[in-house]
Write a protein that holds these residues in place. Structure first.
Motif, mmCIF file in Angstrom:
data_model
loop_
_atom_site.group_PDB
_atom_site.id
_atom_site.type_symbol
_atom_site.label_atom_id
_atom_site.label_comp_id
_atom_site.label_asym_id
_atom_site.label_seq_id
_atom_site.Cartn_x
_atom_site.Cartn_y
_atom_site.Cartn_z
ATOM 1 N N LEU A 1 -73.081 -42.990 30.746
ATOM 2 C CA LEU A 1 -72.182 -43.417 31.833
ATOM 3 C C LEU A 1 -71.666 -44.821 31.567
ATOM 4 O O LEU A 1 -70.487 -45.120 31.796
ATOM 5 C CB LEU A 1 -72.907 -43.372 33.184
ATOM 6 C CG LEU A 1 -73.227 -41.995 33.747
ATOM 7 C CD1 LEU A 1 -73.948 -42.126 35.085
ATOM 8 C CD2 LEU A 1 -71.954 -41.156 33.922
ATOM 9 N N ILE B 1 -65.064 -37.854 35.992
ATOM 10 C CA ILE B 1 -66.481 -37.761 35.633
ATOM 11 C C ILE B 1 -67.248 -37.136 36.790
ATOM 12 O O ILE B 1 -67.216 -37.637 37.926
ATOM 13 C CB ILE B 1 -67.051 -39.147 35.271
ATOM 14 C CG1 ILE B 1 -66.278 -39.711 34.075
ATOM 15 C CG2 ILE B 1 -68.548 -39.038 34.947
ATOM 16 C CD1 ILE B 1 -66.691 -41.080 33.659
ATOM 17 N N ILE C 1 -71.071 -35.430 37.949
ATOM 18 C CA ILE C 1 -72.474 -35.480 37.545
ATOM 19 C C ILE C 1 -73.301 -34.612 38.488
ATOM 20 O O ILE C 1 -73.131 -34.658 39.703
ATOM 21 C CB ILE C 1 -72.938 -36.963 37.441
ATOM 22 C CG1 ILE C 1 -74.395 -37.076 37.020
ATOM 23 C CG2 ILE C 1 -72.701 -37.750 38.665
ATOM 24 C CD1 ILE C 1 -74.725 -38.464 36.474
ATOM 25 N N VAL D 1 -67.790 -42.871 38.384
ATOM 26 C CA VAL D 1 -68.207 -41.472 38.549
ATOM 27 C C VAL D 1 -67.501 -40.928 39.782
ATOM 28 O O VAL D 1 -67.572 -41.514 40.863
ATOM 29 C CB VAL D 1 -69.735 -41.362 38.688
ATOM 30 C CG1 VAL D 1 -70.137 -39.942 39.040
ATOM 31 C CG2 VAL D 1 -70.412 -41.804 37.400
#
Ligand code: 5AD
Ligand code: SF4
Length: 475
Positions: free
Chosen positions: A98, A112, A114, A135
């Motif tokens: 990351l 992104i 996750i 993120v």
């Protein structure tokens, strides 16, 4: 975390995902029209086979949404992390990735996302929220199947999306899957774990045991057989308790008998088995069913009965050794593999000697050895007598030296023998070699002048290495 999800049925949730998949595909097709290229994805996997299989579902959803796999070295348009938290190392690797993706001025902006076990821990979600602002989408293990909905939300609103469920009683069916392999396939039979081994974070992040229906499993495996798959590995944290939550008895052995009947599937593997639940019916099934091969993965974790008690494993050293003897009495040439933890809190040199003793007595073909890693939220993390790092490492070295010598001796016995190998594809060792495994899970790399992927072939073993065998094809 949101714990009152979901109010609707799983069929409705899945239907909505397919509607979202269609919408994202439309957006992507329009974008592809402007840019002259289809958007790309990259799924980065950390951890166990369960995660590898979850990643196949993420990949399946991404491909349905019109993304194509990014080329080697290219930064994809969507990067998805399938994370693991079983040991600290796995978490540190994710943070490393990351960190490298933090965009500077002018850099390509990827979406992104996750998910995975790390995200089921609130303190980690907080850290992502504050320290990794690049993120965009965060979701957990219980709502993996809602990825299309979350991605669409991000694409249309442009705001960070956090959706985390702290529990579920659902078993989700019908998620698209793109399998990474062509010969062998992972098949979930149950999710979650009820055991709460004191060192282990898994029950905290994967929830309680939920078994899939036998019919759904048989249907999936039958389809895999028609698609040409030859080997399946049944996945569950504790496959021996398969069906307990459905009120069934001996359901795992029953399932194996039914799976053995499916034409086209040549081999059936399963993991993981907890020694406390290994039933006589399973031992019998292993003896009777030709497709099960002669391999059993049976983690013992520690050879010290005192440590096993603190680990909440519910068996002693003697009971474990007795179980090994009972299995060997029925299947004399079985190959055992195992998991071992070194440096659990309070482990003394005497305790460690008991672990070495089990390794020497059982003579495992292979052992997956781990340094104990303190996991926030587990019982063992509160134990005060943590073992210093240097002692853990020194014991770890002695353990791997002992096991490697045994593994090499076992492999040496194969030299000159002919074994049956299910060919999985090209070998990483050399371009002129192919790779596969024996029914006992031995990795074999062999010389062969043509591609026999998916076939069972005879290989003459000419050389044993510590972790694999080398040979050539016998026509
Ligand atoms: N530290 C080290 N190893 C662990 N495992 C599970 N939790 C931990 C931990 N906290 C190991 C066990 C298990 C395997 C999958 O991972 O050996 O069987
Ligand atoms: Fe973790 Fe124990 Fe469950 Fe395995 S059986 S997942 S080691 S708690």
């Amino acid at each position: 975390m949101n714990n009152n999800k979901p109010a609707e049925t799983i069929e409705d949730t899945i239907q909505r995902q397919y509607a979202c998949i269609d919408k994202v595909r439309e957006i992507n097709n329009e974008k592809a029209g402007h840019e002259g290229r289809q958007p790309t994805y990259d799924v980065r996997i950390f951890g166990c086979q369960m995660n590898e299989h979850d990643a196949e579902k993420l990949t399946g959803m991404l491909e349905e949404m019109g993304y194509t796999k990014a080329a080697e070295g290219e930064q994809a348009d969507v990067i998805v992390f399938e994370t693991c938290c079983v040991r600290e190392n796995a978490e540190l690797k994710v943070y490393g990735h990351l960190g490298l993706l933090k965009p500077s001025e002018g850099d390509k902006r990827s979406i992104i996302a996750i998910t995975g076990c790390m995200m089921q821990q609130p303190h980690i979600v907080e850290k992502i929220k504050k320290s990794f602002r690049h993120v965009n989408i965060v979701f957990g293990t219980h709502n993996l199947h809602t990825f299309p909905e979350l991605l669409l939300k991000y694409l249309t609103k442009g705001k960070r999306v956090f959706d985390l469920w702290d529990a579920t009683s659902q078993v989700v069916e019908g998620v698209p899957v793109t399998r990474a392999e062509k010969v062998k396939a992972w098949v979930n039979i149950m999710l979650g774990c009820n055991n709460f081994c004191s060192y282990c974070i898994v029950p905290h992040v994967r929830g309680r045991e939920r078994s899939r229906n036998k019919e759904d499993i048989l249907q999936e495996v039958t389809r895999l057989a028609t698609e040409g798959y030859k080997e399946i590995t049944l996945l569950g944290q504790n496959v021996n308790s398969y069906g307990n939550d459905l009120g069934l008895k001996d359901a795992f052995a029953d399932l194996l008998y039914a799976l053995n009947e499916i034409d086209g599937i040549e081999r059936i593997r399963f993991m993981t088995s907890h020694p406390k639940d290994l039933s006589e019916s399973l031992i019998q099934a292993m003896k009777e069913l030709p497709k099960l091969g002669g391999h059993l993965h049976l983690p013992f974790q520690s050879g010290s009965s005192r440590i096993l008690k603190d680990m909440n494993r519910k068996y002693s050293k003697e009971q474990y050794l007795d179980l090994i003897d009972r299995v060997r009495a029925v299947i004399p040439d079985i190959a055992f593999t195992t998991d071992i933890i070194v440096g659990f809190p309070g482990e003394t040199e005497e305790d460690f000697q008991e672990t070495l003793d089990v390794v020497k007595r059982v003579r495992f073909d292979l052992a997956y050895t781990f340094l104990y890693s303190k996991r926030t939220g587990t019982k063992a993390a509160t134990y005060e007598n943590q073992v210093p790092e240097n002692i853990k490492k020194e014991r770890f070295q002695r353990l791997t030296d002992t096991q490697n010598a045994i593994g090499t001796e076992i492999n040496k016995n194969y030299e000159g023998q002919t074994v049956e190998v299910l060919v999985e594809g090209k070998s990483r060792q050399s371009d002129a070699m192919y790779t596969g495994r024996t029914s006992k899970f031995k990795l074999v790399n062999f010389t062969c002048d043509r591609d026999l992927t998916g076939q069972l072939v005879q290989v003459k073993i000419v050389r044993a290495w510590p972790f694999w065998l080398e040979g050539w094809l016998i026509e």
